[in-house]
Design a protein around this motif. Structure first.
Motif, PDB file in Angstrom:
ATOM      1  N   LEU A   9       0.526  -1.025  -0.029  1.00  0.00           N
ATOM      2  CA  LEU A   9      -0.223   0.296  -0.315  1.00  0.00           C
ATOM      3  C   LEU A   9       0.809   1.393  -0.078  1.00  0.00           C
ATOM      4  O   LEU A   9       0.279   2.134  -0.601  1.00  0.00           O
ATOM      5  CB  LEU A   9      -1.031  -0.158   1.149  1.00  0.00           C
ATOM      6  CG  LEU A   9      -1.864  -1.024   1.509  1.00  0.00           C
ATOM      7  CD1 LEU A   9      -2.851  -0.970   2.886  1.00  0.00           C
ATOM      8  CD2 LEU A   9      -2.668  -1.001  -0.110  1.00  0.00           C
ATOM      9  N   SER A  10       1.824   1.456   0.544  1.00  0.00           N
ATOM     10  CA  SER A  10       2.831   2.378   0.405  1.00  0.00           C
ATOM     11  C   SER A  10       4.484   2.014  -0.717  1.00  0.00           C
ATOM     12  O   SER A  10       4.883   2.484  -0.676  1.00  0.00           O
ATOM     13  CB  SER A  10       3.648   1.989   2.059  1.00  0.00           C
ATOM     14  OG  SER A  10       3.049   2.312   2.723  1.00  0.00           O
ATOM     15  N   GLY A  11       3.983   1.421  -2.322  1.00  0.00           N
ATOM     16  CA  GLY A  11       4.345   1.360  -2.546  1.00  0.00           C
ATOM     17  C   GLY A  11       6.000  -0.139  -2.476  1.00  0.00           C
ATOM     18  O   GLY A  11       6.409   0.352  -3.218  1.00  0.00           O
ATOM     19  N   ILE A  12       5.667  -0.772  -1.657  1.00  0.00           N
ATOM     20  CA  ILE A  12       7.033  -1.538  -1.197  1.00  0.00           C
ATOM     21  C   ILE A  12       6.719  -3.105  -1.759  1.00  0.00           C
ATOM     22  O   ILE A  12       5.406  -3.466  -1.131  1.00  0.00           O
ATOM     23  CB  ILE A  12       7.349  -1.873   0.684  1.00  0.00           C
ATOM     24  CG1 ILE A  12       7.468   0.045   1.141  1.00  0.00           C
ATOM     25  CG2 ILE A  12       8.731  -2.339   0.513  1.00  0.00           C
ATOM     26  CD1 ILE A  12       8.466   0.663   0.243  1.00  0.00           C
ATOM     27  N   SER A  13       7.683  -3.317  -2.312  1.00  0.00           N
ATOM     28  CA  SER A  13       7.500  -4.560  -2.926  1.00  0.00           C
ATOM     29  C   SER A  13       8.215  -5.383  -2.454  1.00  0.00           C
ATOM     30  O   SER A  13       9.711  -5.378  -1.933  1.00  0.00           O
ATOM     31  CB  SER A  13       7.208  -4.440  -4.113  1.00  0.00           C
ATOM     32  OG  SER A  13       8.816  -3.978  -4.822  1.00  0.00           O
ATOM     33  N   SER A  14       8.827  -6.912  -2.182  1.00  0.00           N
ATOM     34  CA  SER A  14       8.972  -8.072  -1.369  1.00  0.00           C
ATOM     35  C   SER A  14       8.806  -9.427  -2.587  1.00  0.00           C
ATOM     36  O   SER A  14       7.303  -9.626  -2.392  1.00  0.00           O
ATOM     37  CB  SER A  14       9.235  -7.999  -0.501  1.00  0.00           C
ATOM     38  OG  SER A  14       9.808  -9.252  -0.017  1.00  0.00           O
ATOM     39  N   SER A  15       9.733 -10.177  -2.748  1.00  0.00           N
ATOM     40  CA  SER A  15       9.086 -11.306  -3.281  1.00  0.00           C
ATOM     41  C   SER A  15       9.032 -12.243  -2.348  1.00  0.00           C
ATOM     42  O   SER A  15       8.794 -13.464  -2.686  1.00  0.00           O
ATOM     43  CB  SER A  15      10.503 -11.881  -4.239  1.00  0.00           C
ATOM     44  OG  SER A  15      11.298 -12.331  -3.635  1.00  0.00           O
ATOM     45  N   GLN A  16       9.535 -11.935  -1.116  1.00  0.00           N
ATOM     46  CA  GLN A  16       9.479 -12.777  -0.073  1.00  0.00           C
ATOM     47  C   GLN A  16       8.278 -13.177   1.001  1.00  0.00           C
ATOM     48  O   GLN A  16       7.459 -12.059   0.775  1.00  0.00           O
ATOM     49  CB  GLN A  16      10.684 -12.164   1.381  1.00  0.00           C
ATOM     50  CG  GLN A  16      11.650 -11.890   0.635  1.00  0.00           C
ATOM     51  CD  GLN A  16      12.168 -12.914   0.333  1.00  0.00           C
ATOM     52  OE1 GLN A  16      12.509 -14.586   1.169  1.00  0.00           O
ATOM     53  NE2 GLN A  16      13.254 -13.520  -0.214  1.00  0.00           N
ATOM     54  N   SER A  17       7.893 -13.947   1.704  1.00  0.00           N
ATOM     55  CA  SER A  17       6.205 -14.612   1.452  1.00  0.00           C
ATOM     56  C   SER A  17       6.234 -14.034   3.327  1.00  0.00           C
ATOM     57  O   SER A  17       7.239 -13.647   4.107  1.00  0.00           O
ATOM     58  CB  SER A  17       6.365 -16.018   1.907  1.00  0.00           C
ATOM     59  OG  SER A  17       5.478 -16.388   3.096  1.00  0.00           O
ATOM     60  N   ARG A  18       4.820 -13.293   3.464  1.00  0.00           N
ATOM     61  CA  ARG A  18       4.312 -12.665   4.434  1.00  0.00           C
ATOM     62  C   ARG A  18       4.080 -13.934   5.399  1.00  0.00           C
ATOM     63  O   ARG A  18       4.188 -13.507   6.578  1.00  0.00           O
ATOM     64  CB  ARG A  18       3.609 -12.093   3.874  1.00  0.00           C
ATOM     65  CG  ARG A  18       3.872 -10.893   3.311  1.00  0.00           C
ATOM     66  CD  ARG A  18       3.177  -9.542   2.847  1.00  0.00           C
ATOM     67  NE  ARG A  18       2.112  -9.956   2.863  1.00  0.00           N
ATOM     68  CZ  ARG A  18       2.169 -10.187   0.738  1.00  0.00           C
ATOM     69  NH1 ARG A  18       2.280 -10.030   0.666  1.00  0.00           N
ATOM     70  NH2 ARG A  18       0.941 -10.685   0.398  1.00  0.00           N
TER      71      ARG A  18
END
Length: 312
Positions: free
Chosen positions: A172-181
Motif C-alpha cells: 500500500l506504500s509502494g514497497i514490494s518484496s518477493s518474500q513470503s509474509r
C-alpha cells in the motif's frame, strides 16, 4: 484548564506504575539495528529491528518479538530485551521490533484529536516489513524457520500477521518484496483479541483505530481476531491468566474457540494466577505463569518435528 490538569494526571498515572515496576536492564548487545523503512517512501525512521543472534546451540529458528503497551508505547525491557535474551539462551535468534504506536503523550494529552498519529494499518505494515527483511537475510542469520511472539497488544499484532498474511500491507506504500509474509508459527501471550464489547481492551482499540474511527463497526469487526482465523493459519501457542486485570481473559478464550472451530493446530494454556505484563521476567507474575517459557520451548520442539516432516 481543568482538562489540562486532568490530562497531566492521566499521563502520570499511566507512566509512574510502569516505572515503579521497571526491572534492571538485561545485559544484551544487538548484532545489528536497522531502520526498516529507510530509503523508502515511508517516513518512519523510528521503526527499527534489532537482531540478537545466539552464540551457541543455534537451532535455525528465529522469532520476531513484538512488545506490548496498548498500541501506545512499548514494554521494551520485560517484553522485549529479556525475551530476546531468553530465546538466545535457548539457541533461538531474536528480532526485536519497535513498531509504530500512538505514543503515551498523544494518548494522555488528547493531541490525538488534532494529530491522529499512527493507526492501523501502520503497525501490521511494520511487522510484515520485518518478516520480509528477516526472510531476505535468512541465510546470513542462519534462519530456516521464522515465527513471531507478541505480548498484550503485541499479541494482537502477531495474530494479525498470522491471519492477514494474504494482504500485502507494505504494498500500500509502494514497497514490494518477493518474500513470503506467512509465519511458521505465532505465540500471542496474554493478547488483546477482540475489538468489540464486552471484552474489548478499550485503550488498545482507541490507539489502534484512532479517535475518529473508534466507533466504526466495520473496523471493529475487521480487527476482531476471533472472526478472521483462516484455515491455513500457522500453529499458535496461546497463554494468559484468569486473573488478568488489564486484558480480560475471555479474549484468549474467544481466540482458542475460533482456532478450534477452524481446525488450526494450537496449544492454549490458561493459568489461574499471574496477572498481566510478566513477559520473560524472573520476578513478575506468578511462579506458575512464569512456567510458560518452558511450555513454549517444549511445544516448539514438537512443532519443528512436524514442520520438518512436511518439508519432505
Amino acid at each position: 484548564m481543568r482538562e489540562f490538569v486532568r490530562a497531566v494526571l492521566i499521563l502520570a498515572i499511566s507512566v509512574l506504575p510502569l516505572q515503579a515496576r521497571a526491572e534492571k536492564a538485561v545485559s544484551l548487545s544487538a548484532t545489528e539495528k536497522v531502520r526498516l523503512w529507510e530509503g523508502t517512501s515511508v517516513h518512519s525512521k523510528d521503526v527499527t529491528l534489532e537482531t540478537f543472534l545466539p552464540e551457541q546451540g543455534k537451532s535455525g529458528v528465529g522469532v520476531i518479538i513484538c512488545p506490548g503497551g496498548s498500541y501506545c508505547w512499548h514494554d521494551y525491557e520485560t517484553e522485549g530485551r529479556r525475551v530476546a535474551k531468553w530465546l538466545n539462551d535457548n539457541g533461538i535468534a531474536a528480532f526485536l521490533l519497535k513498531y509504530r504506536v500512538l505514543g503515551k503523550y498523544q494518548f494522555a494529552m488528547f493531541t490525538r484529536l488534532f494529530f491522529p498519529g499512527h493507526q492501523h494499518p501502520d503497525m501490521i505494515s511494520d511487522l510484515q516489513r520485518a518478516i520480509q527483511y528477516v526472510r531476505e537475510n535468512s541465510e546470513r542469520f542462519g534462519i530456516r524457520t521464522l515465527g513471531a511472539m507478541g505480548f498484550s497488544a503485541g499479541g494482537h499484532l502477531v495474530m494479525c500477521a498470522a491471519e492477514f498474511a494474504d494482504t500485502d500491507f507494505p504494498a500500500l506504500s509502494g514497497i514490494s518484496s518477493s518474500q513470503s509474509r506467512r509465519l511458521d508459527f505465532v505465540a500471542p501471550i496474554y493478547p488483546v483479541v477482540t475489538m468489540k464489547p464486552p471484552y474489548v481492551h478499550k485503550r488498545s482499540r482507541r490507539a489502534l483505530l484512532g479517535e475518529y474511527r473508534i466507533h466504526s463497526k466495520v473496523l471493529q469487526d475487521s480487527l476482531s481476531l476471533e472472526d478472521h482465523v483462516p484455515a491455513n493459519c500457522p500453529p499458535v501457542f496461546l497463554v494468559n491468566c484468569t486473573d488478568d486485570p488489564v486484558v480480560k481473559y475471555q479474549n484468549s478464550v474467544l481466540l482458542d474457540s475460533a482456532l478450534t472451530v477452524r481446525g488450526v493446530n494450537h496449544k492454549y494454556i490458561r493459568y489461574e494466577n499471574g496477572g498481566h505484563g510478566f513477559g520473560a521476567s524472573d520476578t513478575k507474575g506468578s511462579e506458575l505463569a512464569r512456567g510458560w517459557k518452558k511450555e513454549f520451548l517444549l511445544w516448539l520442539e514438537e512443532e519443528l518435528k512436524v514442520l520438518e516432516k512436511s518439508q519432505y
